[in-house]
Design a protein around this motif. Structure first.
Motif, PDB file in Angstrom:
ATOM      1  N   TRP A 256      27.276  43.995  92.792  1.00 51.65           N
ATOM      2  CA  TRP A 256      27.855  42.927  93.613  1.00 51.65           C
ATOM      3  C   TRP A 256      28.371  43.399  94.958  1.00 51.65           C
ATOM      4  O   TRP A 256      28.384  42.620  95.911  1.00 51.65           O
ATOM      5  CB  TRP A 256      28.975  42.241  92.835  1.00 51.65           C
ATOM      6  N   CYS A 257      28.807  44.632  95.057  1.00 49.62           N
ATOM      7  CA  CYS A 257      29.396  45.100  96.309  1.00 49.62           C
ATOM      8  C   CYS A 257      28.637  46.281  96.912  1.00 49.62           C
ATOM      9  O   CYS A 257      28.023  46.154  97.969  1.00 49.62           O
ATOM     10  CB  CYS A 257      30.869  45.471  96.110  1.00 49.62           C
ATOM     11  N   SER A 258      28.694  47.408  96.265  1.00 47.35           N
ATOM     12  CA  SER A 258      28.151  48.636  96.849  1.00 47.35           C
ATOM     13  C   SER A 258      26.640  48.590  97.037  1.00 47.35           C
ATOM     14  O   SER A 258      26.123  49.053  98.050  1.00 47.35           O
ATOM     15  CB  SER A 258      28.535  49.845  96.006  1.00 47.35           C
ATOM     16  N   TYR A 259      25.919  48.041  96.073  1.00 42.36           N
ATOM     17  CA  TYR A 259      24.471  47.958  96.215  1.00 42.36           C
ATOM     18  C   TYR A 259      24.121  47.051  97.397  1.00 42.36           C
ATOM     19  O   TYR A 259      23.218  47.343  98.176  1.00 42.36           O
ATOM     20  CB  TYR A 259      23.834  47.439  94.927  1.00 42.36           C
ATOM     21  N   THR A 260      24.884  45.974  97.553  1.00 44.22           N
ATOM     22  CA  THR A 260      24.674  45.067  98.674  1.00 44.22           C
ATOM     23  C   THR A 260      25.072  45.737  99.983  1.00 44.22           C
ATOM     24  O   THR A 260      24.428  45.533 101.013  1.00 44.22           O
ATOM     25  CB  THR A 260      25.458  43.758  98.458  1.00 44.22           C
ATOM     26  N   GLY A 261      26.121  46.560  99.956  1.00 44.03           N
ATOM     27  CA  GLY A 261      26.499  47.343 101.138  1.00 44.03           C
ATOM     28  C   GLY A 261      25.407  48.328 101.531  1.00 44.03           C
ATOM     29  O   GLY A 261      25.118  48.516 102.714  1.00 44.03           O
TER      30      GLY A 261
ATOM     31  N   VAL B 166      22.589  61.504  92.455  1.00 45.84           N
ATOM     32  CA  VAL B 166      22.411  60.231  91.762  1.00 45.84           C
ATOM     33  C   VAL B 166      23.579  59.348  92.166  1.00 45.84           C
ATOM     34  O   VAL B 166      24.734  59.766  92.114  1.00 45.84           O
ATOM     35  CB  VAL B 166      22.365  60.410  90.230  1.00 45.84           C
ATOM     36  N   GLY B 167      23.261  58.127  92.593  1.00 46.50           N
ATOM     37  CA  GLY B 167      24.299  57.176  92.989  1.00 46.50           C
ATOM     38  C   GLY B 167      24.309  55.961  92.081  1.00 46.50           C
ATOM     39  O   GLY B 167      23.305  55.251  91.987  1.00 46.50           O
ATOM     40  N   PHE B 168      25.410  55.742  91.389  1.00 44.39           N
ATOM     41  CA  PHE B 168      25.583  54.539  90.578  1.00 44.39           C
ATOM     42  C   PHE B 168      26.314  53.520  91.444  1.00 44.39           C
ATOM     43  O   PHE B 168      27.463  53.738  91.836  1.00 44.39           O
ATOM     44  CB  PHE B 168      26.392  54.839  89.309  1.00 44.39           C
ATOM     45  N   LEU B 169      25.642  52.409  91.770  1.00 45.17           N
ATOM     46  CA  LEU B 169      26.187  51.424  92.697  1.00 45.17           C
ATOM     47  C   LEU B 169      26.399  50.086  92.009  1.00 45.17           C
ATOM     48  O   LEU B 169      25.495  49.569  91.344  1.00 45.17           O
ATOM     49  CB  LEU B 169      25.248  51.218  93.888  1.00 45.17           C
ATOM     50  N   CYS B 170      27.565  49.503  92.227  1.00 45.42           N
ATOM     51  CA  CYS B 170      27.896  48.181  91.710  1.00 45.42           C
ATOM     52  C   CYS B 170      26.935  47.153  92.302  1.00 45.42           C
ATOM     53  O   CYS B 170      26.713  47.127  93.515  1.00 45.42           O
ATOM     54  CB  CYS B 170      29.337  47.853  92.091  1.00 45.42           C
TER      55      CYS B 170
ATOM     56  N   MET C 220      25.655  46.739  86.853  1.00 47.28           N
ATOM     57  CA  MET C 220      26.332  45.462  87.071  1.00 47.28           C
ATOM     58  C   MET C 220      27.784  45.663  87.491  1.00 47.28           C
ATOM     59  O   MET C 220      28.316  44.886  88.265  1.00 47.28           O
ATOM     60  CB  MET C 220      26.254  44.582  85.823  1.00 47.28           C
ATOM     61  N   CYS C 221      28.408  46.721  86.982  1.00 45.90           N
ATOM     62  CA  CYS C 221      29.800  47.012  87.324  1.00 45.90           C
ATOM     63  C   CYS C 221      30.028  48.505  87.108  1.00 45.90           C
ATOM     64  O   CYS C 221      29.492  49.083  86.157  1.00 45.90           O
ATOM     65  CB  CYS C 221      30.732  46.207  86.420  1.00 45.90           C
ATOM     66  N   THR C 222      30.811  49.124  87.978  1.00 58.09           N
ATOM     67  CA  THR C 222      31.095  50.550  87.797  1.00 58.09           C
ATOM     68  C   THR C 222      31.924  50.796  86.537  1.00 58.09           C
ATOM     69  O   THR C 222      31.944  51.912  86.030  1.00 58.09           O
ATOM     70  CB  THR C 222      31.825  51.141  89.021  1.00 58.09           C
ATOM     71  N   GLY C 223      32.557  49.759  86.017  1.00 62.38           N
ATOM     72  CA  GLY C 223      33.270  49.883  84.754  1.00 62.38           C
ATOM     73  C   GLY C 223      32.344  50.209  83.597  1.00 62.38           C
ATOM     74  O   GLY C 223      32.787  50.631  82.538  1.00 62.38           O
ATOM     75  N   ARG C 224      31.037  50.044  83.809  1.00 63.30           N
ATOM     76  CA  ARG C 224      30.044  50.362  82.783  1.00 63.30           C
ATOM     77  C   ARG C 224      29.477  51.765  82.935  1.00 63.30           C
ATOM     78  O   ARG C 224      28.616  52.172  82.154  1.00 63.30           O
ATOM     79  CB  ARG C 224      28.890  49.351  82.829  1.00 63.30           C
ATOM     80  N   VAL C 225      29.921  52.510  83.940  1.00 63.29           N
ATOM     81  CA  VAL C 225      29.421  53.878  84.138  1.00 63.29           C
ATOM     82  C   VAL C 225      30.146  54.783  83.151  1.00 63.29           C
ATOM     83  O   VAL C 225      31.318  55.111  83.320  1.00 63.29           O
ATOM     84  CB  VAL C 225      29.607  54.361  85.595  1.00 63.29           C
TER      85      VAL C 225
END
Length: 152
Positions: free
Chosen positions: A14-19, A8-12, A40-45
């Protein structure tokens, strides 16, 4: 029969999902083992998300966020880094190898880096083999207490 890990990949957003999107549109080949969840932000994981992923059958969890200084929410990646450290300690206490959880920083322009991260993590989890969890109770209060003890 060879083992194919479920990750399972949790992707930000704004950055990682776009990458990851860049890697896909550029037709870069990478392991198809990662099931992505856009946040929306990895700070929410939350640590509970990681524990739920393992309980649901994941062999590994990958969290990818913005590089320091690039977070759209200013300090989200710093918060994520602290939470991942706590979560790894929780996993170890539960008998799950902490190496099954990885945190990486991938920007929107780093499709090749996303490709490398996914491929290397998939190989690492493949080397660890399938996760073998005994019946364990997920107690949200314990996760919240551990997070509160570390200032989360």
């Amino acid at each position: 029969m060879s083992f194919e890990p479920r990750i399972v990949g949790f992707l930000c957003n704004w950055c990682s999902y776009t990458g990851a999107d860049l890697a896909g549109t550029a037709r870069m080949k990478y392991a198809p083992n990662v099931m992505t969840v856009r946040v929306m932000c990895t700070g929410r994981v939350d640590p509970g998300f990681v524990l739920d992923s393992f309980r649901a059958g994941a062999d590994g969890v990958l969290v990818c966020g913005c590089h320091f200084g690039d977070c759209h929410y200013v300090e989200g990646n710093h918060k994520c880094m602290r939470r991942i450290a706590i979560t790894k300690r929780i996993l170890k206490g539960m008998g799950i190898q902490p190496e099954r959880l990885r945190l990486e920083w991938v920007s929107a322009s780093e499709g090749a880096r996303f490709q490398e991260v996914v491929n290397s993590f998939t190989e690492e989890i493949r080397g660890l083999g399938p996760i073998r969890l005994k019946e364990w109770a997920f107690v949200p209060e314990q996760v919240e207490a551990a997070a509160a003890a570390h200032g989360e």
